[in-house]
Design a protein around this motif. Structure first.
Motif, PDB file in Angstrom:
ATOM      1  N   ASP A 120       0.828  -1.211   0.000  1.00 27.44           N
ATOM      2  CA  ASP A 120       0.000   0.000   0.000  1.00 27.44           C
ATOM      3  C   ASP A 120       0.860   1.258   0.000  1.00 27.44           C
ATOM      4  O   ASP A 120       0.571   2.221  -0.702  1.00 27.44           O
ATOM      5  CB  ASP A 120      -0.925   0.024   1.215  1.00 27.44           C
ATOM      6  CG  ASP A 120      -2.279  -0.594   0.937  1.00 27.44           C
ATOM      7  OD1 ASP A 120      -2.582  -0.871  -0.233  1.00 27.44           O
ATOM      8  OD2 ASP A 120      -3.036  -0.802   1.904  1.00 27.44           O
ATOM      9  N   GLU A 132      -8.672  10.389  -3.702  1.00 29.76           N
ATOM     10  CA  GLU A 132      -8.696   9.554  -2.505  1.00 29.76           C
ATOM     11  C   GLU A 132      -7.879   8.307  -2.765  1.00 29.76           C
ATOM     12  O   GLU A 132      -7.968   7.701  -3.829  1.00 29.76           O
ATOM     13  CB  GLU A 132     -10.129   9.180  -2.137  1.00 29.76           C
ATOM     14  CG  GLU A 132     -10.919  10.324  -1.562  1.00 29.76           C
ATOM     15  CD  GLU A 132     -12.286   9.902  -1.072  1.00 29.76           C
ATOM     16  OE1 GLU A 132     -12.668   8.724  -1.261  1.00 29.76           O
ATOM     17  OE2 GLU A 132     -12.977  10.751  -0.508  1.00 29.76           O
ATOM     18  N   ASP A 148      -7.227   4.620  -2.323  1.00 27.67           N
ATOM     19  CA  ASP A 148      -7.967   3.401  -1.997  1.00 27.67           C
ATOM     20  C   ASP A 148      -6.978   2.358  -1.478  1.00 27.67           C
ATOM     21  O   ASP A 148      -6.253   1.742  -2.249  1.00 27.67           O
ATOM     22  CB  ASP A 148      -8.695   2.887  -3.245  1.00 27.67           C
ATOM     23  CG  ASP A 148      -9.617   1.733  -2.937  1.00 27.67           C
ATOM     24  OD1 ASP A 148     -10.037   1.599  -1.770  1.00 27.67           O
ATOM     25  OD2 ASP A 148      -9.913   0.961  -3.862  1.00 27.67           O
ATOM     26  N   LEU A 149      -6.939   2.205  -0.165  1.00 31.47           N
ATOM     27  CA  LEU A 149      -5.983   1.295   0.462  1.00 31.47           C
ATOM     28  C   LEU A 149      -6.551  -0.111   0.598  1.00 31.47           C
ATOM     29  O   LEU A 149      -7.754  -0.287   0.772  1.00 31.47           O
ATOM     30  CB  LEU A 149      -5.602   1.799   1.854  1.00 31.47           C
ATOM     31  CG  LEU A 149      -4.880   3.134   1.917  1.00 31.47           C
ATOM     32  CD1 LEU A 149      -4.707   3.566   3.364  1.00 31.47           C
ATOM     33  CD2 LEU A 149      -3.539   3.036   1.230  1.00 31.47           C
ATOM     34  N   ILE A 199      -5.403  -2.005   3.081  1.00 30.28           N
ATOM     35  CA  ILE A 199      -5.543  -2.027   4.547  1.00 30.28           C
ATOM     36  C   ILE A 199      -6.206  -0.730   4.962  1.00 30.28           C
ATOM     37  O   ILE A 199      -5.558   0.297   5.138  1.00 30.28           O
ATOM     38  CB  ILE A 199      -4.173  -2.151   5.228  1.00 30.28           C
ATOM     39  CG1 ILE A 199      -3.508  -3.442   4.827  1.00 30.28           C
ATOM     40  CG2 ILE A 199      -4.320  -2.093   6.737  1.00 30.28           C
ATOM     41  CD1 ILE A 199      -2.160  -3.655   5.422  1.00 30.28           C
ATOM     42  N   ASP A 200      -7.514  -0.742   5.099  1.00 33.23           N
ATOM     43  CA  ASP A 200      -8.213   0.456   5.557  1.00 33.23           C
ATOM     44  C   ASP A 200      -8.733   0.282   6.979  1.00 33.23           C
ATOM     45  O   ASP A 200      -9.615   0.993   7.414  1.00 33.23           O
ATOM     46  CB  ASP A 200      -9.340   0.832   4.597  1.00 33.23           C
ATOM     47  CG  ASP A 200     -10.356  -0.279   4.423  1.00 33.23           C
ATOM     48  OD1 ASP A 200     -10.145  -1.369   4.978  1.00 33.23           O
ATOM     49  OD2 ASP A 200     -11.357  -0.056   3.725  1.00 33.23           O
ATOM     50  N   PHE A 241      -8.087   3.530   9.106  1.00 39.80           N
ATOM     51  CA  PHE A 241      -8.620   4.801   8.641  1.00 39.80           C
ATOM     52  C   PHE A 241     -10.139   4.735   8.594  1.00 39.80           C
ATOM     53  O   PHE A 241     -10.707   3.800   8.058  1.00 39.80           O
ATOM     54  CB  PHE A 241      -8.102   5.133   7.242  1.00 39.80           C
ATOM     55  CG  PHE A 241      -6.601   5.169   7.147  1.00 39.80           C
ATOM     56  CD1 PHE A 241      -5.901   6.263   7.612  1.00 39.80           C
ATOM     57  CD2 PHE A 241      -5.900   4.108   6.607  1.00 39.80           C
ATOM     58  CE1 PHE A 241      -4.527   6.305   7.531  1.00 39.80           C
ATOM     59  CE2 PHE A 241      -4.524   4.141   6.521  1.00 39.80           C
ATOM     60  CZ  PHE A 241      -3.835   5.237   6.991  1.00 39.80           C
ATOM     61  N   GLU A 242     -10.781   5.768   9.150  1.00 36.96           N
ATOM     62  CA  GLU A 242     -12.240   5.847   9.033  1.00 36.96           C
ATOM     63  C   GLU A 242     -12.620   6.227   7.603  1.00 36.96           C
ATOM     64  O   GLU A 242     -13.524   5.669   7.025  1.00 36.96           O
ATOM     65  CB  GLU A 242     -12.784   6.889  10.010  1.00 36.96           C
ATOM     66  CG  GLU A 242     -12.714   6.451  11.454  1.00 36.96           C
ATOM     67  CD  GLU A 242     -13.296   7.498  12.378  1.00 36.96           C
ATOM     68  OE1 GLU A 242     -14.069   8.362  11.920  1.00 36.96           O
ATOM     69  OE2 GLU A 242     -12.981   7.442  13.566  1.00 36.96           O
ATOM     70  N   ASP A 243     -11.932   7.215   7.066  1.00 38.59           N
ATOM     71  CA  ASP A 243     -12.146   7.658   5.692  1.00 38.59           C
ATOM     72  C   ASP A 243     -10.895   7.343   4.885  1.00 38.59           C
ATOM     73  O   ASP A 243      -9.816   7.168   5.438  1.00 38.59           O
ATOM     74  CB  ASP A 243     -12.406   9.165   5.643  1.00 38.59           C
ATOM     75  CG  ASP A 243     -13.681   9.553   6.375  1.00 38.59           C
ATOM     76  OD1 ASP A 243     -14.640   8.762   6.333  1.00 38.59           O
ATOM     77  OD2 ASP A 243     -13.706  10.629   6.992  1.00 38.59           O
ATOM     78  N   GLN A 244     -11.062   7.310   3.577  1.00 37.69           N
ATOM     79  CA  GLN A 244      -9.902   7.095   2.713  1.00 37.69           C
ATOM     80  C   GLN A 244      -9.006   8.337   2.789  1.00 37.69           C
ATOM     81  O   GLN A 244      -9.498   9.454   2.723  1.00 37.69           O
ATOM     82  CB  GLN A 244     -10.344   6.866   1.268  1.00 37.69           C
ATOM     83  CG  GLN A 244     -11.174   5.637   1.054  1.00 37.69           C
ATOM     84  CD  GLN A 244     -10.370   4.354   1.234  1.00 37.69           C
ATOM     85  OE1 GLN A 244      -9.162   4.356   1.298  1.00 37.69           O
ATOM     86  NE2 GLN A 244     -11.078   3.250   1.346  1.00 37.69           N
ATOM     87  N   PRO A 245      -7.703   8.157   2.933  1.00 39.35           N
ATOM     88  CA  PRO A 245      -6.813   9.324   2.928  1.00 39.35           C
ATOM     89  C   PRO A 245      -6.807  10.003   1.562  1.00 39.35           C
ATOM     90  O   PRO A 245      -6.981   9.355   0.537  1.00 39.35           O
ATOM     91  CB  PRO A 245      -5.438   8.745   3.248  1.00 39.35           C
ATOM     92  CG  PRO A 245      -5.586   7.278   3.332  1.00 39.35           C
ATOM     93  CD  PRO A 245      -7.005   6.912   3.153  1.00 39.35           C
ATOM     94  N   GLU A 246      -6.631  11.320   1.572  1.00 39.17           N
ATOM     95  CA  GLU A 246      -6.625  12.081   0.332  1.00 39.17           C
ATOM     96  C   GLU A 246      -5.200  12.486  -0.014  1.00 39.17           C
ATOM     97  O   GLU A 246      -4.459  12.972   0.827  1.00 39.17           O
ATOM     98  CB  GLU A 246      -7.497  13.328   0.478  1.00 39.17           C
ATOM     99  CG  GLU A 246      -7.594  14.137  -0.789  1.00 39.17           C
ATOM    100  CD  GLU A 246      -8.458  15.367  -0.642  1.00 39.17           C
ATOM    101  OE1 GLU A 246      -9.442  15.462  -1.377  1.00 39.17           O
ATOM    102  OE2 GLU A 246      -8.141  16.220   0.199  1.00 39.17           O
TER     103      GLU A 246
END
Length: 139
Positions: A31, A115, A117-118, A120-121, A124-129
């Motif tokens: 990732d 954004e 798309d990982l 391993i999410d 993270f609550e939201d996808q990192p930008e």
């Protein structure tokens, strides 16, 4: 001989306990590598959009912003990523104020957002930008 059977089973149990952590590290490294590659692609794409505005200053006054966005998208697609037009912002600045007529001596700023798309999410609550921008002076 009786002790050998016990120790061989112990190795399998230890492997079963370590395997999830090992997989988490490997997938996390993948990732991270993918995020780094995407950041480089976005920087190159933003730079290409800014180049377009610099080398085509007459078009920058009318439909150049749309064409700069298209150049940005083409550059990203050549590297294997799709960037939507609404994720690209093109603006000209003159003396710290927005001046979208893009006169000579102004700075064009092309900003690309997406954004990440990982795989391993879990963390993270939201996808990192990811955000990249390129700034160039219009001659």
């Amino acid at each position: 001989m009786h002790n050998t059977k016990r120790t061989s089973g112990q190795g399998m149990v230890e492997f079963a306990l370590v395997l999830p952590i090992l997989l988490l590290l490997v997938i996390g490294a993948l990732d991270l590598g993918r995020a780094f590659y995407m950041k480089v692609v976005m920087e190159n794409a933003a730079r290409e959009g800014a180049y377009y505005m610099v080398y085509n200053p007459d078009e920058g006054k009318a439909g150049g912003f749309t064409l700069a966005k298209a150049e940005t998208q083409i550059e990203a697609e050549e590297s294997g990523y799709t960037i939507l037009s609404e994720d690209i912002e093109v603006v000209c600045m003159q003396g710290g104020a927005v001046d979208n007529t893009c006169p000579s001596g102004s700075t064009v700023i092309v900003t690309v957002r997406t954004e990440l798309d990982l795989v391993i999410d879990v963390f993270f609550e939201d996808q990192p930008e990811l955000v990249s921008d390129a700034r160039m002076l219009i001659p």
